[in-house]
Design an enzyme around this catalytic site. Structure first.
Site, PDB file in Angstrom:
ATOM      1  N   ASN A   1      -9.907  -3.641   2.167  1.00 20.43           N
ATOM      2  CA  ASN A   1      -9.642  -3.505   0.737  1.00 20.43           C
ATOM      3  C   ASN A   1     -10.947  -3.238  -0.003  1.00 20.43           C
ATOM      4  O   ASN A   1     -12.024  -3.198   0.594  1.00 20.43           O
ATOM      5  CB  ASN A   1      -8.990  -4.782   0.182  1.00 20.43           C
ATOM      6  CG  ASN A   1      -7.553  -4.946   0.623  1.00 20.43           C
ATOM      7  OD1 ASN A   1      -6.794  -3.989   0.681  1.00 20.43           O
ATOM      8  ND2 ASN A   1      -7.174  -6.174   0.937  1.00 20.43           N
TER       9      ASN A   1
ATOM     10  N   HIS B   1       0.828  -1.207   0.000  1.00 23.59           N
ATOM     11  CA  HIS B   1       0.000   0.000   0.000  1.00 23.59           C
ATOM     12  C   HIS B   1       0.867   1.263   0.000  1.00 23.59           C
ATOM     13  O   HIS B   1       0.532   2.269   0.626  1.00 23.59           O
ATOM     14  CB  HIS B   1      -0.953   0.024   1.193  1.00 23.59           C
ATOM     15  CG  HIS B   1      -1.904  -1.136   1.222  1.00 23.59           C
ATOM     16  ND1 HIS B   1      -3.046  -1.182   0.463  1.00 23.59           N
ATOM     17  CD2 HIS B   1      -1.856  -2.309   1.900  1.00 23.59           C
ATOM     18  CE1 HIS B   1      -3.675  -2.322   0.683  1.00 23.59           C
ATOM     19  NE2 HIS B   1      -2.977  -3.030   1.543  1.00 23.59           N
TER      20      HIS B   1
ATOM     21  N   TYR C   1       0.698  -4.626  11.840  1.00 24.37           N
ATOM     22  CA  TYR C   1       0.477  -3.229  11.457  1.00 24.37           C
ATOM     23  C   TYR C   1       1.121  -2.261  12.444  1.00 24.37           C
ATOM     24  O   TYR C   1       1.816  -1.329  12.060  1.00 24.37           O
ATOM     25  CB  TYR C   1      -1.022  -2.952  11.313  1.00 24.37           C
ATOM     26  CG  TYR C   1      -1.558  -3.329   9.953  1.00 24.37           C
ATOM     27  CD1 TYR C   1      -2.125  -2.380   9.118  1.00 24.37           C
ATOM     28  CD2 TYR C   1      -1.478  -4.642   9.492  1.00 24.37           C
ATOM     29  CE1 TYR C   1      -2.605  -2.724   7.861  1.00 24.37           C
ATOM     30  CE2 TYR C   1      -1.947  -4.990   8.241  1.00 24.37           C
ATOM     31  CZ  TYR C   1      -2.513  -4.023   7.428  1.00 24.37           C
ATOM     32  OH  TYR C   1      -2.976  -4.365   6.179  1.00 24.37           O
TER      33      TYR C   1
END
Length: 482
Positions: A127, A54, A337
């Site tokens: 997504n 990303h 993350y």
């Protein structure tokens, strides 16, 4: 004959590189799976300084407004009453490309929203597709390696892409979506968004409901013709970023309606493979969409780097009333993350203005690079006898029971039903475009063995699907072997 055994970085042999260790067949992942932790932690540190995935995207500020009462399902404060508004920041992105890559490539799109609530930041990080290629975080670094550049040639490798997919048949559902018309959205405004995973909503009474998020674009779904997409990639590689910026500047504010599927908690015992396997969807006929609210983007960033580049979203950013599920890929993301943000932006990434919550922050974290507010107190521990900053029993998570023997488990092996259903749902013209996109993508693959293996998966999903791909590749004879 195996020539070499897979090992950890310290040389210890790896028992299972396909399935993480879980507490029972459908339980959450165990932190004692050091191979998984090493693999994810190393993966997060492989690229400097852009995001590993990303990397290229666009973002905008906006507002979320509740339009339907869902308080009987969740005690989340920002969803507590109709008409309540919460400021948000949204980021849309391609997945595999570098920071300077083209916007109009065939690729899933990241769809991430940060809600600045009075109980802290809540992030939905998904997504523009409801499923994903893999369902265990142990496989994620390997998958992304196939999407990046070959370490020897520094070129993209169709061999790596299709070799991995053909050896990971759980990817077939997502591959079918990717190769369909939906693989290249016309703009970021004209695509749906999904939380993808199953989450848990908890109400004031402690009652639990599984939930799946669907952001439905109010601009309508539009996709790009493959030839126009290729042309734009060369003439205007920032086409999607430009479109979103210009629309907001012109006060043509894009919006999405957030809907959820509400699934009784007991369904987890009946069909865990549907709820917790991110390669599968849950039927909207059985669990129809329920409207929650509307997100409208109405303000462009003032500085791309400080806002779009430094925004740090994580499915681990939760608020009371919303909890996780034992979805294995989600469990891995809860670690990966935050770890990526601490590596890429810094240990104090949450103090960067775009990430700073509107609610008070009271913790004992101190120092570190780029610390914005270190506090004046000498108390940096708890429990203590000097202040009233204590844990809050009222926000105890509801949780759920887990059981089973520790081991490395795979979800069920039904890789084909939903991919076949998706193929059959499309018009004849859409099927032809899907098949042609697959053929074009697979033609450069150097090994017929890889092509044959992938054709087999298409054929198992739908005989026509596999046969047409085989014919397009000039390999129709392999169908006789299936």
């Amino acid at each position: 004959m195996v020539k070499e055994w897979l090992t950890t970085a310290d040389g210890a042999p790896v028992y299972d590189n396909q399935n993480s260790a879980t507490a029972g067949e459908f339980g959450p992942i165990l932190i004692q799976d050091v191979h998984l932790l090493e693999k994810l932690a190393h993966f997060n540190r492989e690229r400097v300084p852009e995001r590993v995935v990303h990397a290229k995207g666009a973002g905008a500020h906006g507002v979320f407004k509740v339009t339907n009462d869902v308080s009987k399902y969740t005690k989340a404060s920002f969803l507590s009453e109709v008409g309540k508004e919460t400021t948000v920041f949204a980021r849309f992105s391609t997945v595999a490309g570098e920071l300077g890559s083209a916007d109009t490539v065939r690729d899933p799109r990241g769809f991430a929203i940060k809600f600045y609530t009075e109980d802290g930041n809540y992030d939905i990080v998904g997504n523009n597709t409801p499923v994903f290629f893999v369902r265990d975080p142990l496989k994620f670094p390997d998958f992304i390696h196939t999407q990046k550049r070959d370490p020897r040639t520094h070129l993209k490798s169709p061999d790596a892409v299709w070799d991995f997919w053909s050896l990971s048949p759980e990817s077939l559902h997502q591959v079918t979506i990717l190769m369909s018309d939906r693989g290249i959205p016309a703009t970021m405004r004209h695509m749906h968004g999904y939380g993808s995973h199953t989450f848990l909503w908890v109400n004031d009474a402690g009652e639990k409901t599984w939930v799946k998020y669907h952001f439905r674009t109010n601009q309508g779904v539009k996709n790009l013709d493959v030839n126009l997409a290729a042309e734009l990639a060369g003439t205007n590689p920032d086409y999607h970023i430009e479109d979103l910026h210009n629309a907001i500047e012109a006060e043509d504010y894009p919006s999405w309606t957030l809907c959820v599927q509400l699934i009784p908690f007991e369904e987890a015992q009946k069909r865990p493979e549907l709820l917790f396997d991110v390669t599968k969807t849950v039927s909207q006929k059985e669990f129809p969409l329920v409207e929650v609210g509307t997100m409208t983007l109405n303000r462009n960033p003032e500085n791309y780097f400080t806002e779009v580049e430094q925004v740090a979203m994580s499915p681990g950013h939760l608020v009371p009333g919303i909890e996780t599920s034992p979805d294995k890929l989600l469990q891995g993301r809860l670690f990966a993350y935050g770890d990526a943000h601490r590596y890429r932006v810094g240990a104090n990434y949450s103090q960067v203005p775009i990430n700073k919550p509107v609610s008070p922050v009271n913790n004992n974290q101190k120092d570190g690079a780029m610390r914005m507010d270190n506090g004046s107190t000498s108390i940096n521990y708890e429990p203590n006898s000097f202040n009233e900053v204590k844990e809050n029993p009222a926000v105890k998570p509801a949780g759920y029971e887990v059981h089973g023997e520790i081991g490395h488990y795979s979800y069920d092996q039904n890789f084909y039903t939903q991919a076949g259903d998706l193929y059959r749902l499309q018009s004849d013209e859409a099927k032809e475009r899907l098949v042609q996109n697959v053929v074009d993508a697979m033609t450069p693959v150097s090994k017929d063995e890889i092509k044959k293996r992938q054709i087999y998966h298409f054929y198992q999903a739908d005989k026509e699907y596999g046969t047409k791909v085989a014919q397009g590749l000039g390999m129709e004879d392999v169908i006789k072997e299936f």
